[in-house]
Design a protein around this motif. Structure first.
Motif, mmCIF file in Angstrom:
data_model
loop_
_atom_site.group_PDB
_atom_site.id
_atom_site.type_symbol
_atom_site.label_atom_id
_atom_site.label_comp_id
_atom_site.label_asym_id
_atom_site.label_seq_id
_atom_site.Cartn_x
_atom_site.Cartn_y
_atom_site.Cartn_z
ATOM 1 N N GLU A 132 0.727 -1.179 -0.028
ATOM 2 C CA GLU A 132 0.034 -0.070 0.009
ATOM 3 C C GLU A 132 0.932 1.180 0.097
ATOM 4 O OE1 GLU A 132 -3.819 1.966 0.135
ATOM 5 O OE2 GLU A 132 -3.511 -0.043 0.123
ATOM 6 N N ARG A 133 1.848 1.220 0.945
ATOM 7 C CA ARG A 133 2.753 2.530 0.869
ATOM 8 C C ARG A 133 3.688 2.678 -0.309
ATOM 9 N NH1 ARG A 133 3.236 0.214 6.185
ATOM 10 N NH2 ARG A 133 5.086 -0.732 5.694
ATOM 11 N N THR A 134 4.118 1.555 -0.838
ATOM 12 C CA THR A 134 5.124 1.642 -1.883
ATOM 13 C C THR A 134 4.556 1.881 -3.199
ATOM 14 O OG1 THR A 134 6.670 0.265 -0.494
ATOM 15 C CG2 THR A 134 7.002 0.249 -2.973
ATOM 16 N N ALA A 187 7.139 -8.121 -12.005
ATOM 17 C CA ALA A 187 6.990 -6.641 -11.816
ATOM 18 C C ALA A 187 7.047 -5.937 -13.151
ATOM 19 C CB ALA A 187 8.316 -6.118 -11.278
ATOM 20 N N GLN A 188 7.464 -6.439 -14.277
ATOM 21 C CA GLN A 188 7.246 -5.883 -15.794
ATOM 22 C C GLN A 188 5.775 -6.488 -16.064
ATOM 23 O OE1 GLN A 188 9.361 -3.635 -17.005
ATOM 24 N NE2 GLN A 188 7.809 -3.575 -18.709
ATOM 25 N N ARG A 227 7.398 -7.074 -3.566
ATOM 26 C CA ARG A 227 8.816 -6.832 -4.057
ATOM 27 C C ARG A 227 8.438 -6.242 -5.598
ATOM 28 N NH1 ARG A 227 13.422 -9.534 -3.149
ATOM 29 N NH2 ARG A 227 12.508 -10.617 -1.452
ATOM 30 N N ALA A 228 7.369 -6.456 -6.202
ATOM 31 C CA ALA A 228 7.285 -5.857 -7.644
ATOM 32 C C ALA A 228 7.018 -4.400 -7.534
ATOM 33 C CB ALA A 228 5.952 -6.442 -8.080
ATOM 34 N N GLY A 265 12.377 1.246 -7.880
ATOM 35 C CA GLY A 265 13.953 1.372 -7.608
ATOM 36 C C GLY A 265 14.494 1.312 -6.366
ATOM 37 N N SER A 266 13.383 0.614 -5.552
ATOM 38 C CA SER A 266 14.000 0.681 -3.970
ATOM 39 C C SER A 266 15.045 -0.565 -3.730
ATOM 40 C CB SER A 266 12.748 0.015 -3.195
ATOM 41 O OG SER A 266 13.105 -0.375 -1.934
ATOM 42 N N PRO A 267 16.046 -0.370 -2.671
ATOM 43 C CA PRO A 267 17.017 -1.538 -2.842
ATOM 44 C C PRO A 267 16.472 -2.844 -2.200
ATOM 45 C CG PRO A 267 17.112 0.214 -0.976
ATOM 46 C CD PRO A 267 16.080 0.652 -1.974
ATOM 47 N N TYR A 268 15.189 -3.035 -1.702
ATOM 48 C CA TYR A 268 14.572 -4.030 -0.943
ATOM 49 C C TYR A 268 14.923 -5.189 -2.136
ATOM 50 C CZ TYR A 268 10.988 -7.610 0.599
ATOM 51 O OH TYR A 268 10.570 -8.646 0.935
ATOM 52 N N HIS A 269 14.830 -5.241 -3.408
ATOM 53 C CA HIS A 269 15.278 -6.493 -4.232
ATOM 54 C C HIS A 269 16.633 -6.119 -4.750
ATOM 55 C CE1 HIS A 269 14.845 -9.384 -6.982
ATOM 56 N NE2 HIS A 269 15.261 -8.558 -7.975
ATOM 57 N N ARG A 270 17.381 -7.129 -4.189
ATOM 58 C CA ARG A 270 18.831 -7.092 -4.621
ATOM 59 C C ARG A 270 18.893 -8.386 -5.728
ATOM 60 N NH1 ARG A 270 18.312 -5.998 0.432
ATOM 61 N NH2 ARG A 270 19.532 -4.063 1.167
ATOM 62 N N VAL A 271 19.677 -8.076 -6.620
ATOM 63 C CA VAL A 271 20.037 -9.054 -7.850
ATOM 64 C C VAL A 271 21.560 -9.648 -7.373
ATOM 65 C CG1 VAL A 271 20.499 -9.433 -9.929
ATOM 66 C CG2 VAL A 271 18.614 -7.985 -9.313
#
Length: 156
Positions: free
Chosen positions: A28-30, A85-86, A143-144, A150-156
């Protein structure tokens, strides 16, 4: 784009419920600034024991007209989180007002409902308990949103 998590069965109070609630609150926030959300859960139960067809009828009523339909099924595509996400972004940018993620009952999703899906998605070849699939779906929605933001939550 409003998001709908449509599932057979009720998720009772407990750690799974707390996780779903947490991830949907984070979404909701993001997601709101990105045009994703709110996310609503729709729980259905076939109390008459009609099987997959009856569950599909109940799920179909919970899916908004015109919604992009993503069915979770072990025979579906396995996507990376950025690919998922895409897909959400493409539906949103294509003018879809709603997207629904559908989690079937113990026997899965009725083939007729699965055939209507814009995307049949698998969380892997293993079979997961429905309550964990709901947690995983809520987390992947969050996560999507973080990927798209562009948040750093998802790291590759």
């Amino acid at each position: 784009m409003r998001l709908h998590l449509c599932a057979v069965g009720r998720l009772r109070a407990g750690p799974e419920r707390a996780l779903v609630d947490d991830y949907l609150a984070r979404l909701e926030r993001t997601g709101r600034p990105l045009g994703l959300g709110p996310a609503t859960e729709h729980e259905v139960e076939d109390r008459k024991g009609g099987g997959m067809a009856a569950e599909a009828a109940l799920l179909s009523r919970a899916i908004p007209a015109g919604a992009a339909l993503c069915v979770l099924d072990e025979r579906g595509k396995t996507l990376s989180s950025p690919e998922f996400a895409q897909a959400l972004a493409q539906w949103r940018d294509g003018g879809r007002q709603d997207a629904a993620l559908v989690i079937g009952g113990a026997d899965g999703v009725d083939p007729g409902l699965r055939a209507r899906a814009d995307l049949v998605l698998s969380f892997g070849r293993m079979v997961w308990p429905h309550m964990l699939v709901r947690v995983m779906a809520a987390e992947q929605l969050y996560r999507a949103a973080t990927i798209l933001a562009g948040s750093p939550y998802h790291r590759v």
